[in-house]
Design an enzyme around this catalytic site. Structure first.
Site, mmCIF file in Angstrom:
data_model
loop_
_atom_site.group_PDB
_atom_site.id
_atom_site.type_symbol
_atom_site.label_atom_id
_atom_site.label_comp_id
_atom_site.label_asym_id
_atom_site.label_seq_id
_atom_site.Cartn_x
_atom_site.Cartn_y
_atom_site.Cartn_z
ATOM 1 N N CYS A 179 28.865 35.562 64.688
ATOM 2 C CA CYS A 179 30.019 35.083 63.907
ATOM 3 C C CYS A 179 30.978 34.310 64.807
ATOM 4 O O CYS A 179 31.520 33.265 64.411
ATOM 5 C CB CYS A 179 30.760 36.262 63.278
ATOM 6 S SG CYS A 179 29.794 37.241 62.095
ATOM 7 N N CYS A 224 30.829 41.036 65.428
ATOM 8 C CA CYS A 224 29.638 40.200 65.211
ATOM 9 C C CYS A 224 29.615 39.024 66.182
ATOM 10 O O CYS A 224 30.402 38.078 66.042
ATOM 11 C CB CYS A 224 29.616 39.723 63.758
ATOM 12 S SG CYS A 224 28.383 38.455 63.404
#
Length: 316
Positions: free
Chosen positions: A78, A75
């Site tokens: 993230c 991700c």
């Protein structure tokens, strides 16, 4: 500013299956900080939480508010948000505990928090979940929401401080990361503003300059996924997919939500089942979407390898 209220997550989070687990300390890791120590003390304000250790994290939330960062290695946003959250947590000097949850490695926690997309950040006050934010947000907003969290914790009598052990030898400073290439920085800035269309354009420009830019490839796939899922409702999407098992868009929507929530095998399985059922002249969009999602997770991931093998068996 985000309005954090426990009422907003009523019915949306189910941690009951994790409450009664033995409160064994989770193992320390190099990437996410040390684990909670025996007796309720901790050796760091940033810990890696697991399905098995989360019962102890819940107990600690009766002493200090716990911020739960649900993330995954693949991700991109993230990786942008997590360092900001860690920085703000450390500056508070033990007033907040940050529990990092890898959704791929901890499916029960991902399911318990019903993470439709990541990064997803939720707080716990005395065991009760409090929403913070979903997706990458700028540092100033993170600070504002943390301030609100501390106020809400004080209103609920959670005003303790963590007993932090000695810092590891060598200090707690981390090496400064090199600056992002200009187009990557442009994409991240657009993501912070929620302007996914602008981020897509920036990553596409980066790939036009260097088609082998793996970070741009991964970033483009991730932001396209975020752009697709931001307006989807999980229940509506699942209902549409159930009503139309061969409806390509409906199946794409649920697969996107599954992948964004860390349910990688479910996403791949849904699209592979769809591919198998469609006539050969209608399969191309499904194959292309699978290849795009494979790129998000990584070619070396066992789930990608297994899904690629099944796709190959369906092609030939």
């Amino acid at each position: 500013m985000t309005d954090i209220s426990p009422a907003a997550l009523r019915g949306a989070v189910d941690l009951s299956s994790l409450r009664n687990r033995p409160a064994a300390p989770p193992p320390a890791t190099g990437s996410g900080g040390a684990a909670p120590a025996a007796g309720g003390g901790v050796t760091d304000v940033v810990v890696d939480a697991t399905d098995e250790s989360f019962g102890q994290i819940l107990e600690l939330s009766r002493t200090v508010p716990v911020v739960v960062d649900l993330w995954a290695e693949w991700c991109g946003p993230c990786k942008q948000l997590s360092p900001i959250i860690e920085k703000v947590t450390r500056e508070l000097g033990g007033k907040v505990l940050l529990a990092k949850v890898d959704v791929d490695a901890n499916p029960q926690l991902a399911q318990g928090f019903r993470a439709q997309s990541i990064p997803m950040v939720v707080a716990l006050i005395a065991g009760q979940p409090v929403p913070m934010f979903t997706g990458a947000v700028p540092e100033q907003q993170v600070r504002e929401v943390f301030a609100q969290l501390l106020q809400l914790a004080a209103q609920n009598g959670v005003t303790g401080s963590l007993d932090i052990g000695e810092a590891p030898a060598g200090g707690d400073e981390t090496p400064e990361e090199p600056p992002l290439p200009p187009l990557h920085a442009e994409a991240f800035a657009a993501i912070e503003l929620g302007d996914y269309a602008a981020a897509i354009v920036a990553y596409e420009k980066a790939l036009a300059e260097n088609p082998r830019d793996e970070d741009a490839i991964a970033g483009l796939g991730q932001v396209r996924l975020l752009d697709r899922v931001q307006k989807l409702d999980l229940q509506d999407a699942r209902a549409a997919a159930a009503a139309g098992p061969l409806d390509v868009k409906a199946q794409f929507d649920v697969a996107d939500l599954d992948l964004a929530g860390g349910h990688v095998d479910d996403a791949f399985g849904r699209l592979l089942d769809l591919f198998a059922q469609l006539p050969s002249d209608q399969r191309t969009p499904v194959r292309e979407r699978l290849v795009e999602l494979f790129g998000l997770i990584g070619a070396a991931d066992p789930r990608v390898i297994s899904a690629r093998n099944r796709l190959s068996s369906l092609l030939f």
